[in-house]
Design a protein around this motif. Sequence first.
Motif, PDB file in Angstrom:
ATOM      1  N   ASP A 216       1.249  -1.440   0.417  1.00 55.45           N
ATOM      2  CA  ASP A 216       0.230   0.399   0.151  1.00 55.45           C
ATOM      3  C   ASP A 216       1.077   1.371  -0.078  1.00 55.45           C
ATOM      4  N   PRO A 217       0.660   1.609  -0.960  1.00 54.96           N
ATOM      5  CA  PRO A 217       1.629   3.433  -1.284  1.00 54.96           C
ATOM      6  C   PRO A 217       1.573   4.313   0.231  1.00 54.96           C
ATOM      7  N   VAL A 251      -4.708  -1.577 -13.523  1.00 52.38           N
ATOM      8  CA  VAL A 251      -3.298  -1.895 -12.275  1.00 52.38           C
ATOM      9  C   VAL A 251      -4.245  -2.152 -11.748  1.00 52.38           C
ATOM     10  N   TYR A 252      -4.521  -1.548 -10.493  1.00 53.25           N
ATOM     11  CA  TYR A 252      -4.538  -1.655  -9.376  1.00 53.25           C
ATOM     12  C   TYR A 252      -6.242  -2.338  -8.718  1.00 53.25           C
ATOM     13  N   ASN A 253      -6.553  -2.182 -10.079  1.00 54.40           N
ATOM     14  CA  ASN A 253      -8.037  -3.333  -9.880  1.00 54.40           C
ATOM     15  C   ASN A 253      -7.591  -4.705  -9.848  1.00 54.40           C
ATOM     16  N   ASN A 254      -6.289  -5.192 -10.709  1.00 50.59           N
ATOM     17  CA  ASN A 254      -5.537  -6.440 -10.568  1.00 50.59           C
ATOM     18  C   ASN A 254      -4.891  -6.542  -9.048  1.00 50.59           C
ATOM     19  N   VAL A 255      -5.139  -5.752  -8.695  1.00 45.22           N
ATOM     20  CA  VAL A 255      -4.789  -6.343  -7.779  1.00 45.22           C
ATOM     21  C   VAL A 255      -5.635  -6.337  -5.841  1.00 45.22           C
ATOM     22  N   PRO A 256      -5.422  -7.878  -5.533  1.00 40.38           N
ATOM     23  CA  PRO A 256      -5.928  -8.300  -4.753  1.00 40.38           C
ATOM     24  C   PRO A 256      -6.359  -7.978  -3.074  1.00 40.38           C
ATOM     25  N   ILE A 257      -4.951  -7.739  -3.287  1.00 40.86           N
ATOM     26  CA  ILE A 257      -4.734  -7.295  -1.561  1.00 40.86           C
ATOM     27  C   ILE A 257      -3.403  -6.424  -1.088  1.00 40.86           C
ATOM     28  N   ARG A 263       8.053  -5.741   2.942  1.00 44.63           N
ATOM     29  CA  ARG A 263       8.059  -7.465   3.571  1.00 44.63           C
ATOM     30  C   ARG A 263       6.907  -8.412   3.044  1.00 44.63           C
ATOM     31  N   GLU A 264       5.984  -7.652   3.552  1.00 47.29           N
ATOM     32  CA  GLU A 264       4.178  -8.745   3.884  1.00 47.29           C
ATOM     33  C   GLU A 264       4.231  -8.583   2.482  1.00 47.29           C
ATOM     34  N   ALA A 265       4.296  -7.559   1.477  1.00 39.99           N
ATOM     35  CA  ALA A 265       4.290  -8.386  -0.192  1.00 39.99           C
ATOM     36  C   ALA A 265       4.717  -9.420  -0.530  1.00 39.99           C
TER      37      ALA A 265
END
Length: 402
Positions: A216-217, A251-257, A263-265
């Motif tokens: 999350d930016p 692009v962010y519509n393709n980000v599930p979480i 590090r968590e990513a």
Amino acid sequence: MNLWQRPLKRLQTMPFAERLSATRCANVEKAGYAYAFNRTYRFRLSSLKGFVSLFLVGTVLSVALAACSGGSQNNSSTQAPTPNPVSATKENVELTLVSFAVTKAAHEAIIPKFVQQWKKDHNQTVVFKQSYGGSGSQTRAVIDGLEADVVHLALSGDTSKIEKAGLIQAGWEKEVPNNGIVSKTVAALVTRPGNPKGIKTWEDLAKGGIKLITADPKTSGIARWNFLALWNSVIKTGGDEAKATEFVTKVYNNVPILTKDAREATDTFAKQGQGDALINYENEIILAQQKGQKVEYVVPDVNISIDNPIAVVDKNVDKHGTREVAEGFVKYLYTPEAQQEFVKFGFRPVDETLAQTKEVTDKFPKVKTLGTVADFGGWEAIDKKFFADGGLFDKIQAQKKR
């Protein structure tokens, strides 16, 4: 009350701050001597009491005036703190380095070399205390009281926050080469083994059926670089802001979480097996490969220069008496010896001579079109436009929830 007791009583009852305050010293001096002078004519020096009174008046006034002349700087709240010169005379000196997580391996290789060189040149042993973590959390820790002498952070915007907190003097980026940037990398796309979805460019991340993992930016420094890399990929290929907005929204519509940090990513992608692609620092991927991990990745040829600044924390080094050694360490990080260590651990060198060597050109894929933060007005403008409350990223997320 006897006449000889009155001057002493007057001084005894005068508020202590009034007698010693630098702002009233001139008045104390003028009034005190005038008082003593006038009393001299009234006292009968033949009187023992008169002599004692005059002696006591003079003694107390001398103390007050000495406090004024010698202690006014210490009592003034606006006076800048005097640097502690202790480091110049101590056999050992302690230096606290606070940095973002992915620099740890490089610093652990560089620090012993610096310590050896400093000992040779100054006959002084430098002992380092080191702290590593997410750039945003490290920034908050320094502002909240972690007494760093030197900070090496993921983005200049974080360093500027420490400056605004009054810990770093304005113009810090002009004190060292390359506008304070001491290490740099680019963004890379990590894919699944064999790259089954055929992800090779930024444009591929907007296609249907693709799931991208990123942080999350709003909470992660690397995630801001990720967003900027996506935006830059459109602007640098001739697109306008409307087209860039449409692209990053897809692009962010393709980000599930959205994970809280990089590090968590990485854990979500690598350990939990979620997603088809992950945006990460090129240097971290190279470091993972050096540790034996099998990582497939692509470095898009339209990219963003991820620049990491170094700065001396002025307020802390003056408090600790470590300015000389802190500035010496920062200067050392720009030497070919230190830059070579950064290269070994996957960072692209800021030393242009080193960047042109065969070792470096063979190690890093060539980027044809490289954007910079300056192209978009600097971090203050970027944060306001994209990441502040109500900014573009919030609007994208609000649209996604509808």
